[in-house]
Design a protein around this motif. Structure first.
Motif, short mmCIF file in Angstrom:
data_model
loop_
_atom_site.label_atom_id
_atom_site.label_comp_id
_atom_site.label_asym_id
_atom_site.label_seq_id
_atom_site.Cartn_x
_atom_site.Cartn_y
_atom_site.Cartn_z
N ASP A 130 69.69 -63.95 41.22
CA ASP A 130 70.04 -65.15 40.48
C ASP A 130 69.25 -66.38 40.91
OD1 ASP A 130 71.92 -64.36 38.50
OD2 ASP A 130 73.32 -63.92 40.10
N ALA A 131 68.49 -66.28 42.00
CA ALA A 131 67.48 -67.30 42.30
C ALA A 131 66.16 -66.89 41.68
CB ALA A 131 67.34 -67.47 43.81
N PHE A 132 65.80 -65.62 41.85
CA PHE A 132 64.53 -65.11 41.34
C PHE A 132 64.37 -65.31 39.84
CE2 PHE A 132 62.13 -61.42 39.61
CZ PHE A 132 60.89 -61.69 40.17
N ARG A 133 65.46 -65.19 39.10
CA ARG A 133 65.34 -65.29 37.64
C ARG A 133 64.97 -66.69 37.16
NH1 ARG A 133 70.29 -66.62 34.77
NH2 ARG A 133 72.01 -67.08 36.20
N LEU A 142 54.35 -63.42 42.91
CA LEU A 142 54.10 -63.77 44.30
C LEU A 142 55.25 -63.35 45.22
CD1 LEU A 142 52.72 -67.41 43.80
CD2 LEU A 142 51.43 -65.26 43.93
N ASN A 143 56.40 -63.01 44.65
CA ASN A 143 57.56 -62.66 45.47
C ASN A 143 57.37 -61.27 46.06
OD1 ASN A 143 60.08 -63.22 46.60
ND2 ASN A 143 61.17 -62.18 44.94
N LEU A 144 57.76 -61.12 47.32
CA LEU A 144 57.64 -59.84 47.99
C LEU A 144 58.47 -58.77 47.31
CD1 LEU A 144 56.49 -58.42 50.56
CD2 LEU A 144 58.62 -59.05 51.71
N LEU A 145 59.62 -59.17 46.73
CA LEU A 145 60.51 -58.26 46.03
C LEU A 145 60.57 -58.65 44.56
CD1 LEU A 145 63.43 -58.35 48.62
CD2 LEU A 145 61.81 -56.47 48.31
N GLN A 146 61.03 -57.74 43.74
CA GLN A 146 61.26 -58.02 42.32
C GLN A 146 62.72 -57.67 42.00
OE1 GLN A 146 58.64 -59.32 40.05
NE2 GLN A 146 58.00 -59.80 42.14
N PRO A 147 63.66 -58.49 42.48
CA PRO A 147 65.09 -58.15 42.34
C PRO A 147 65.54 -58.13 40.89
CG PRO A 147 64.82 -60.37 43.23
CD PRO A 147 63.47 -59.76 43.20
N THR A 148 66.50 -57.27 40.62
CA THR A 148 67.13 -57.17 39.31
C THR A 148 68.65 -57.15 39.52
OG1 THR A 148 67.20 -54.75 39.31
CG2 THR A 148 65.20 -55.79 38.43
N ARG A 149 69.39 -57.30 38.43
CA ARG A 149 70.84 -57.19 38.53
C ARG A 149 71.22 -55.79 39.03
NH1 ARG A 149 73.44 -61.18 39.23
NH2 ARG A 149 73.13 -62.20 37.22
N GLU A 150 70.47 -54.78 38.60
CA GLU A 150 70.79 -53.41 38.97
C GLU A 150 70.56 -53.14 40.46
OE1 GLU A 150 70.68 -53.98 34.90
OE2 GLU A 150 69.00 -54.34 36.28
N ASP A 173 49.75 -79.58 42.75
CA ASP A 173 48.76 -78.72 43.42
C ASP A 173 49.13 -78.44 44.87
OD1 ASP A 173 47.23 -78.43 41.15
OD2 ASP A 173 45.76 -79.98 41.70
N ASP A 174 49.60 -79.47 45.57
CA ASP A 174 50.00 -79.27 46.96
C ASP A 174 51.27 -78.42 47.06
OD1 ASP A 174 47.84 -80.71 47.89
OD2 ASP A 174 48.97 -82.59 48.13
N THR A 175 52.17 -78.59 46.11
CA THR A 175 53.37 -77.75 46.08
C THR A 175 52.98 -76.29 45.89
OG1 THR A 175 54.71 -79.54 45.17
CG2 THR A 175 55.52 -77.30 44.86
N ALA A 176 52.07 -76.03 44.96
CA ALA A 176 51.61 -74.66 44.72
C ALA A 176 50.91 -74.09 45.96
CB ALA A 176 50.68 -74.62 43.52
N ALA A 177 50.16 -74.93 46.66
CA ALA A 177 49.46 -74.46 47.85
C ALA A 177 50.46 -74.03 48.94
CB ALA A 177 48.54 -75.56 48.38
N VAL A 178 51.57 -74.75 49.08
CA VAL A 178 52.59 -74.37 50.06
C VAL A 178 53.17 -73.01 49.70
CG1 VAL A 178 54.87 -74.94 50.98
CG2 VAL A 178 53.15 -76.74 50.70
N VAL A 179 53.45 -72.77 48.42
CA VAL A 179 54.00 -71.49 47.99
C VAL A 179 53.04 -70.36 48.32
CG1 VAL A 179 54.78 -70.13 46.01
CG2 VAL A 179 55.41 -72.55 46.18
N ARG A 180 51.76 -70.56 48.03
CA ARG A 180 50.78 -69.51 48.30
C ARG A 180 50.61 -69.28 49.80
NH1 ARG A 180 47.99 -72.32 44.31
NH2 ARG A 180 46.61 -73.19 45.90
N GLU A 181 50.65 -70.36 50.58
CA GLU A 181 50.45 -70.23 52.02
C GLU A 181 51.64 -69.55 52.69
OE1 GLU A 181 50.03 -73.09 55.98
OE2 GLU A 181 49.92 -73.97 53.98
N ARG A 182 52.85 -69.95 52.33
CA ARG A 182 54.04 -69.42 52.99
C ARG A 182 54.46 -68.07 52.41
NH1 ARG A 182 53.64 -70.83 57.34
NH2 ARG A 182 55.43 -69.46 57.61
N GLY A 183 54.16 -67.82 51.15
CA GLY A 183 54.67 -66.62 50.50
C GLY A 183 56.13 -66.79 50.10
N VAL A 184 56.61 -65.89 49.28
CA VAL A 184 58.00 -65.95 48.79
C VAL A 184 58.65 -64.60 49.11
CG1 VAL A 184 59.50 -66.60 46.88
CG2 VAL A 184 57.13 -67.35 46.88
N ARG A 185 59.81 -64.65 49.74
CA ARG A 185 60.52 -63.44 50.18
C ARG A 185 61.97 -63.50 49.72
NH1 ARG A 185 57.14 -65.48 53.86
NH2 ARG A 185 55.55 -64.13 54.79
#
Length: 295
Positions: free
Chosen positions: A170-173, A182-190, A153-165
């Motif tokens: 190959d990390a996002f997948r 929650l990620n600011l971007l939705q990267p793809t291979r393309e 729960d605390d790990t999830a709270a850090v993700v929500r508080e800090r956001g993901v950018r």
């Protein structure tokens, strides 16, 4: 065909000394991994570069001089099918390698050049590793032999508080399904060529991948330099992750705190500077081996 250039020449004593130095350098990294593999042991930091990336230990240990080098008194059979014999030694068959890998070489060249042109962004604070365990239990996480520093729960709270950018596909997948939106971007291979940026730890770790994919066009010493940087980056990546690896000698970088974020950003900046040098060296070596007009 690429323009014919007189190859630089290495006497037998010189190229054998370079090969021996490379093999000795590799042994310091390879031997502990191979020993763990024989006994079924696992190390969440040290083994990553051998399990995530496809280059085998034997390939990493093998020495290549790079394109445009004549190895005097060498045996073509000792170096393999990518080399051709001449009256005084062997050289890499650059045209043959280029023709077999033209599409891959072009793709890598474009990615390296596009990344080098962009400014480095240093505000992610390693949240990609947190997004990989977001809303998972201890049993579900990838490295479940090692405890998380915070509760789920605390790990999830850090993700929500800090956001993901995270800009790196190959990390996002590897994000958990609840973390991806929650990620600011939705990267793809393309979109990799459009999004990859030189502050990203994973983009800089991947210089090792691009170096070995360009081998034997680039010298093995450059592949090894990229591997060395990737090892350092991996250590920071896991120290800043939610895992507690202090027992392995990796004290945490507590990115959930202002002090930890400052420490992370400073290290990230240093790695970006080192990676910029290696990225430039890869592009220079590639342009020497396969000039852009011939690619």
């Amino acid at each position: 065909m690429t323009a014919a250039l007189a190859p630089a020449a290495l006497d037998a004593a010189d190229w054998r000394a370079r090969r021996a130095a490379h093999e000795a350098r590799m042994a310091g990294w390879l031997d502990p991994h191979l020993a763990r593999r024989r006994t079924g042991g696992r190390h969440p930091v040290e083994d990553f570069l051998f399990t995530y990336y496809s280059y085998r230990p034997a390939q990493l240990r093998r020495w290549h001089p790079g394109a445009g080098v004549l190895l005097r008194d060498a045996d073509q059979a000792e170096f393999g099918r990518d080399y051709r014999a001449g009256p005084t030694g062997v050289t890499l068959d650059t045209d043959g390698v280029r023709d077999r890998r033209a599409e891959s070489i072009s793709w890598v060249r474009e990615l390296l050049a596009a990344t080098a042109r962009r400014p480095a962004h240093l505000g992610c604070f390693g949240m990609h590793e947190w997004a990989m365990v977001y809303r998972q239990t201890q049993e579900e996480v990838r490295h479940n032999a090692w405890p998380l520093r915070l509760s789920p729960d605390d790990t999830a709270a850090v993700v929500r508080e800090r956001g993901v950018r995270c800009s790196h596909f190959d990390a996002f997948r590897f994000f958990t399904a609840p973390a991806r939106p929650l990620n600011l971007l939705q990267p793809t291979r393309e979109t990799q060529h459009a999004l990859e940026q030189p502050g990203c730890l994973h983009a800089n770790m991947d210089l090792y991948k691009w170096a070995y994919k360009l081998s034997p066009l680039v010298a093995s010493e450059l592949v090894a330099d990229c591997f060395a940087l990737a090892r350092q980056i991996r250590a920071l990546d896991m120290r800043a992750s939610p895992y507690d690896l202090a027992a392995l000698g990796y004290p945490p970088v507590r990115v959930e705190t202002p002090e930890g974020r400052a420490e992370y950003a400073a290290a990230q900046r240093g790695f970006a500077e080192q990676a910029a040098v290696l990225r430039a060296r890869l592009l220079t070596a590639l342009d020497h081996a396969v000039p852009p007009a011939a690619a």
